[in-house]
Write a protein that holds these residues in place. Structure first.
Motif: not given
Length: 220
Positions: A122, A125-130, A132-133, A215, A217-218
């Motif tokens: 998790h 995934a959150i770091r990847q979302e950060i 990107y966005n 979070l 969405n991530a």
């Protein structure tokens, strides 16, 4: 509302945290717990208005956490918590993910939300979302009302080094180093026993809800 008697029970429990006292005061505990369960029922209704991801039909008994401590691996052998904890998940009762948490404790009550110490997958995934966005997250945590209620979001658990897969000169390294993604707001005893406490807590959570959406969405 939370009754003053419920807070008084918790104060007395903190001063007499042993099995004998608890058994002698079991009736007080039962009344306090029923008060917290009924409060949770009202809180679920108010929270659903703020975050439709919360099912207002959840059984409030399942949201109120056990008062019994797990002392198997703890140096602190007191058998009971000195607070009532209420977990308000946004995707049912499955553990793990963005949620809201209310702690009721004399002098130390608070409402929080987000994701505390995510598991490795998790967190990735959150770091990847950060990555990107990050702009979307910064719009949430840099909003004046968010800062007023919760302080500096970046002032929580962080890696001392750069996370694997990212460079030290990444423009969002301050967010990527975070290990927790939590916003919390202290609640006074006077506020928690107010007849409008559930609505007021939901109003605070209105500013946490965009963080939980980010979070969720991530992790989708």
């Amino acid at each position: 509302m939370i009754y003053q008697e419920s807070l008084e029970f918790l104060k007395d429990l903190a001063a007499n945290n042993n099995r004998e006292w608890f058994l002698d005061n079991k009736e007080r505990y039962d009344k306090a717990r029923e008060n917290v369960i009924e409060f949770t029922r009202n809180l679920l209704t108010e929270m659903h208005k703020v975050d439709p991801g919360i099912d207002e039909a959840l059984d409030p008994k399942k949201c109120v956490m056990r008062i019994y401590r797990d002392i198997r691996f703890s140096k602190n052998k007191t058998p009971y918590k000195n607070n009532f904890g209420i977990s308000l998940p946004t995707t049912g009762l499955r553990p793990g993910g963005a949620e809201y948490y209310l702690q009721i404790q004399p002098g130390n009550s608070f409402i929080g939300g987000g994701y505390w110490m995510p598991e490795a997958e998790h967190l990735k995934a959150i770091r990847q979302e950060i990555d990107y966005n990050a702009h979307d997250l910064r719009q949430i945590i840099d909003a004046p009302e968010f800062i007023k209620l919760f302080g500096d979001f970046k002032n929580q658990e962080q890696l001392k080094s750069v996370p694997q897969g990212y460079s030290v000169d990444n423009e969002n390294i301050d967010l990527l180093k975070l290990k927790s993604f939590v916003a919390w707001h202290k609640i006074t005893d006077k506020e928690i026993v107010n007849k409008n406490a559930a609505g007021q807590i939901a109003d605070v959570c209105r500013h946490i809800q965009p963080l939980n959406v980010f979070l969720r969405n991530a992790l989708a």
